[in-house]
Structure formats: C-alpha cells, structure tokens
Design an enzyme around this catalytic site. Structure first.
Site, PDB file in Angstrom:
ATOM      1  N   GLU A 269      58.418  55.998  29.397  1.00 15.93           N
ATOM      2  CA  GLU A 269      58.058  54.606  29.112  1.00 15.93           C
ATOM      3  C   GLU A 269      57.496  54.541  27.706  1.00 15.93           C
ATOM      4  O   GLU A 269      56.625  55.340  27.347  1.00 15.93           O
ATOM      5  CB  GLU A 269      56.973  54.088  30.077  1.00 15.93           C
ATOM      6  CG  GLU A 269      57.386  54.054  31.532  1.00 15.93           C
ATOM      7  CD  GLU A 269      56.283  53.476  32.437  1.00 15.93           C
ATOM      8  OE1 GLU A 269      55.278  52.938  31.920  1.00 15.93           O
ATOM      9  OE2 GLU A 269      56.429  53.580  33.664  1.00 15.93           O
ATOM     10  N   GLU A 319      57.420  40.937  34.497  1.00 17.40           N
ATOM     11  CA  GLU A 319      57.238  40.960  35.949  1.00 17.40           C
ATOM     12  C   GLU A 319      55.953  40.214  36.290  1.00 17.40           C
ATOM     13  O   GLU A 319      54.863  40.739  36.086  1.00 17.40           O
ATOM     14  CB  GLU A 319      57.168  42.410  36.445  1.00 17.40           C
ATOM     15  CG  GLU A 319      58.470  43.175  36.233  1.00 17.40           C
ATOM     16  CD  GLU A 319      58.292  44.677  36.463  1.00 17.40           C
ATOM     17  OE1 GLU A 319      58.211  45.080  37.631  1.00 17.40           O
ATOM     18  OE2 GLU A 319      58.215  45.421  35.476  1.00 17.40           O
ATOM     19  N   LYS A 322      53.106  41.716  38.914  1.00  8.79           N
ATOM     20  CA  LYS A 322      52.470  43.029  38.791  1.00  8.79           C
ATOM     21  C   LYS A 322      50.956  42.881  38.898  1.00  8.79           C
ATOM     22  O   LYS A 322      50.399  41.846  38.541  1.00  8.79           O
ATOM     23  CB  LYS A 322      52.799  43.649  37.419  1.00  8.79           C
ATOM     24  CG  LYS A 322      54.192  44.215  37.339  1.00  8.79           C
ATOM     25  CD  LYS A 322      54.336  45.134  36.150  1.00  8.79           C
ATOM     26  CE  LYS A 322      53.960  46.554  36.512  1.00  8.79           C
ATOM     27  NZ  LYS A 322      54.269  47.496  35.402  1.00  8.79           N
ATOM     28  N   GLU A 330      49.708  43.223  31.469  1.00 12.85           N
ATOM     29  CA  GLU A 330      50.595  44.014  32.326  1.00 12.85           C
ATOM     30  C   GLU A 330      51.852  43.243  32.778  1.00 12.85           C
ATOM     31  O   GLU A 330      52.873  43.854  33.082  1.00 12.85           O
ATOM     32  CB  GLU A 330      49.806  44.519  33.536  1.00 12.85           C
ATOM     33  CG  GLU A 330      50.497  45.575  34.379  1.00 12.85           C
ATOM     34  CD  GLU A 330      50.809  46.891  33.650  1.00 12.85           C
ATOM     35  OE1 GLU A 330      50.227  47.140  32.582  1.00 12.85           O
ATOM     36  OE2 GLU A 330      51.642  47.653  34.164  1.00 12.85           O
TER      37      GLU A 330
END
Ligand SMILES: *[C@@H]1O[C@H](CO)[C@@H](O)[C@H](O)[C@H]1NC(C)=O
Ligand SMILES: *[C@@H]1O[C@H](CO)[C@@H](O)[C@H](O)[C@H]1NC(C)=O
Ligand SMILES: *[C@@H]1O[C@H](CO)[C@@H](O)[C@H](O)[C@H]1NC(C)=O
Ligand SMILES: *[C@@H]1O[C@H](CO)[C@@H](O)[C@H](O)[C@H]1NC(C)=O
Length: 484
Positions: A269, A319, A322, A330
C-alpha cells in the site's frame, strides 16, 4: 533482398522485443481495491475502469466471489487477502486452510481463469494498536495456507505473503542503516522472513509518508514528498531526500542484517488521502502519487535497491464506510471518488492522458436534504440529530482544513443531514429530522465542498427499515427529554 527484409524486420523487432522486456521488468502498477463503501460501484464497472486505465494488478482484502468472478479472463493479476479475523481458524486447522484455498483460490483459478498470483495472509496483523492479538496465529496460518497451496498444486504460480505495516521495523536514528525489526517481534519476524524466503515468497510492506506527517506536527512537509526537500540525510554516502526511500531502505537493512538481503519486497500500500485532514487534499495527493509514479515508471528504486519496484497504490476508490479510528482521512484514499470520478490528473505510465473515470454510473435523483432555512439553531433537537446523522453516514469532510471546512453552522448541519439522506438512498423518512430538515432540488455545494448525490446500487431497494430507525431514535430522544 531477403537479407534487407530480414534486417528491416529485426530493426522493427528488436526495439519491440526490448519494449516488451522493459514493460515486463518495470512492473505495471497495482491498486488496492477495498469494498467498505455503503454504495460500492458494481464489480464489472470497476474491472472496466481498471482496464481503461491500464492497471494490471489488484490487491483485494478478502476473497469476494463477485469481484473474483468479475476479474475472470480480465488479464488482471490478483492478490487475494485473508482478513485478520480468519487467522485464528486457519492457524488451528489444516482442514480450514485447505477449504479456504479450495474455495477461494483453486475454484477461481480453474473455473475460467482468475489470474491469482498471491495470497495475502492477514492485513497488518502486527500493528502496535492490535496489542499482539494476531502474533500467535499469523505464522501458523501462513504455513497452513502454504501447505494447502502445495497440496492443491498451485504453489508455483500462487505465492503467500503477509502485508505488514512499516511499524514492524524501526531505526534507532534517522538513518536506514540503523534499521532492524521491532524488538518485541524480532524473533517472530525472522521466522516469517525465513519462511517467505524458503518458499520463494515476497515480503509485503505498507509505507505511509502521510501518516508520518499526520502523527508529527514538526515533520518536514517536503520530506514526505518526492521533490523539494533541501537537506538530504546522508547515510554513509547514500542520500535520502524523501521519507519513503528512507523507510523502504530501513526494511532492506533489517532484512540484510538478518541474512535475507535479497528477499523480494512488494509495497502493498502506498498513497495519500484527499480529505478529512489539513494535509489531505487533491494537491498533496497528486504531488505524492505522481512523484511516486514517475520514479516507478522510470524503474527507479531506492539507494539500497536502485532497480524497478513492485507496488500497489492505496487505493482505487473512496470507501465511506471505513472505520475512522485512524482519522477522518481514512475514507478518502481513493484515486477516484465514490462514484468513480477521477480526483486529479495522474500519469500511471499506461496511457497518455490521465485517469479514466467509471462509465455507465447511475445516480439517484438530483435532490438534497438540508436544514430548513427557517429552523432555529437553538432547537434542542439539532445536536442529537446531527450526531445521529454523522454516526450513521459520513461527516469526514467537515472540520478544520477539509473540503467543507469553511461551512458555517447551518452549512454543517445541512451537510450532515444530506449525508444521512444520501446514504439511505434518499428515502423520504431519512429527511425527517423533527422540524429541522427539508428536501431541496437546489444543489447546496459551494466551491470545493460537494454535497453528494449517492449512486444507485442493487442493494438500495433492500434497505428500507432505516427511516424507522431514525424515527425510533428521535422518538426516544424526545421521550427522554420530556422526562427530565
Ligand atoms: C458499514 O459498516 C458497519 C460496521 O462495520 C457494518 O455493520 C455495516 O453493515 C456496513 N454498511 C454497509 C452498507 O456496508
Ligand atoms: C472464502 O473467503 C471468504 C471471504 O473472505 C470467506 O468469508 C469464506 O469463509 C472463505 N471460504 C472458506 C471455505 O474458507
Ligand atoms: C490495546 O490496549 C489498549 C490499552 O491497553 C486498549 O485501549 C485498546 O483497546 C487495545 N486494543 C485492542 C485492539 O485490543
Ligand atoms: C462544523 O463541524 C465541524 C466538524 O463537526 C466543526 O469542527 C466545526 O467547528 C463546525 N463549524 C461550525 C461553524 O459550526
């Protein structure tokens, strides 16, 4: 004549072969495809996006059958993940590991070609914040999955790995050469590294310069990026101009000191978020990701490992469901917004002009839920209503330095109400904050602050009881207030 033809042909062929070789040795970029969104794009739409952008590798966090089906015959290489909460079972049962491999790897590989290359066992299982929860189970799970892969006959094409956070190693100074594995897990790390090495498997590490900046207000901003830092760190003649190189090479040193200097490394990542913090915005994300990609495309590595790298950008799409325990940023790591719109221009080295958005996306109606302009801000239902909306939807674009950080108090409340309304597919009952809310068809967005309209998903029609929950919550709040 024939000779001439042959010469001409080889003139064509040689550069062509060369290009193919380069394209292969300079790995195409990968992306992380996470699915913790309230309204995920259909898997087939995402696969088309990957192809349109020339992305050849994806990393998944679990073995989602719908996604794996959509990747069939796509030509895209897949790293499929095992969530941490399965490690205990897989560590304690060879049979469970065999079933996992059979169901989640073998079937997809054989039934029509999903190109699975890696199984990622756990996700950052040794993160300090997990307090050691997964320390006893990660290695045995890794071993059982590897045995199961061998038994299934897939172990030469599918390799195991464990994506680890860069916090598994550290340096006692700012120099990579002082690096080693974290002392509390040093022996465990060596066992894992040895196992990976014995099985021809790579070390996978997630590296986050953004977090360095987020955690330390005195961190030099330019050192987080790939350009602009004026005072490189000199490590015995090796110059470090950015924290990514320094971090990566700290790992290389840790491996080397323990006898595994040649273990392949995958960056599992790497990326930069665009909202939810003062350092999270499109400009910084573009600067970081393009800085990284330019080196990646050129096949440039770090001072200790100067050759081509292997990496997966984090992440493909935002997203909105999350956990925000790490921070409000995040939910904003995507190269693309929730609806598959690119956030900024980025050259991935795969095509000449920028990112291609998702096609054929269907939106809900052009309407928003806002604070009724005639509502009184002193109404004692305001605070609990906003709290409820934010807890059950997404308010991470509010607050200092964020995209909607300049809204006034009324704007804030409207943003929260609208988020709840959209997350709940614009059903009427999701805009019934008592005497406070109203539906409008005028877009309340201002400047960078976008009031979303949600996209349509198949599951949208199945989630109706939500209005009822809101009603029950407010009903009891009112009762409570009356009583005291
Ligand atoms: C969002 O996350 C929560 C908690 O992780 C989960 O219970 C819920 O089902 C998720 N909602 C959607 C729509 O994915
Ligand atoms: C396959 O993976 C999915 C998703 O992670 C998981 O829920 C399921 O239990 C796995 N199947 C087996 C047989 O372990
Ligand atoms: C880890 O320990 C801390 C402090 O003891 C605690 O607050 C936290 O909830 C624990 N986290 C987990 C994941 O167990
Ligand atoms: C808007 O909401 C954010 C986040 O909840 C808060 O930090 C900010 O102070 C609010 N602004 C106003 C003007 O109320």
């Amino acid at each position: 004549m024939e000779l001439m033809e042959a010469v001409k042909f080889s003139r064509l062929l040689v550069p062509l072969l060369f290009t193919v070789l380069i394209a292969d040795s300079v790995n195409g970029i990968g992306v992380n495809w996470g699915t913790q969104a309230t309204h995920p794009l259909p898997a087939s739409t995402v696969v088309k996006m990957l192809k349109d952008n020339g992305i050849q590798k994806v990393k998944l966090f679990d073995a989602d059958a719908t996604i794996l089906d959509a990747l069939k015959k796509s030509g895209i290489q897949v790293m499929v993940g095992i969530p941490n909460d399965m490690l205990y079972t897989l560590a304690n049962s060879v049979e469970a590991a065999e079933k996992w491999v059979s169901k989640n790897v073998s079937t997809h590989v054989s039934s029509g070609g999903v190109d699975i290359r890696y199984v990622a066992v756990g996700n950052e299982p040794f993160l300090s914040t997990y307090n050691g929860t997964f320390q006893a189970t990660t290695l045995p799970a890794l071993q059982n999955i590897q045995s199961a892969l061998i038994k299934s006959g897939l172990s030469s094409q599918v390799k195991v790995t464990v994506p680890l956070n860069a916090d598994v190693y550290q340096s006692s100074s700012d120099k990579p050469s002082d690096g080693n594995f974290r002392s509390d897990i040093h022996d465990l790390m060596l066992q894992i590294v040895k196992f990976l090495s014995d099985n021809g498997a790579p070390f996978t590490v997630n590296i986050y310069p953004f977090i360095s900046l987020y955690n330390d207000p005195s961190f030099p901003v330019d050192y987080a990026f790939f350009n602009g830092y004026q005072t490189p760190i000199n490590d015995n003649g090796r110059q470090y101009e950015n924290v990514f190189d320094a971090n990566y090479d700290t790992l290389v040193w840790a491996l080397q000191k323990n006898g595994f200097g040649n273990l392949p490394i995958i960056v599992g990542e790497i990326g930069w978020p665009t909202d939810g913090d003062k350092n999270a915005n499109n400009q910084y994300a573009q600067r970081f990701n393009q800085g990284f990609m330019s080196r990646y495309i050129a096949g440039r590595g770090t001072p200790m490992r100067p050759g081509p790298m292997d990496a997966y950008l984090f992440s493909l799409i935002d997203e909105d469901n999350k956990s925000i325990q790490p921070g409000n940023f995040e939910r904003h790591w995507g190269l693309f917004y929730y609806d598959g719109t690119p956030k900024y221009q980025l050259n991935l080295g795969t095509r000449s002009n920028g990112l291609v958005g998702a096609s054929g996306v269907h939106y809900l109606a052009k309407k928003w839920c806002i604070l009724n302009p005639s509502a009184n801000l002193n109404n004692d239902q305001v605070a609990p209503s906003v709290d409820y909306a934010c807890q059950n939807a997404d308010c991470t674009s509010l607050g200092y330095g964020t995209s909607c950080g300049n809204l006034d108090a009324r704007g804030n409340i409207s943003y929260a109400f609208n988020s709840y309304f959209q997350v709940n597919d614009q059903i009427d009952s999701a805009c019934k904050f008592p005497g406070l809310s109203v539906v409008t068809d005028r877009d309340p967005s201002t400047g960078d602050c976008k009031f979303k309209i949600m996209i349509q998903t198949d599951s949208a029609r199945l989630r109706k009881p939500v209005g009822l929950l809101l009603f029950a919550f407010l009903f009891f709040t009112i009762l409570y207030n009356l009583r005291f």
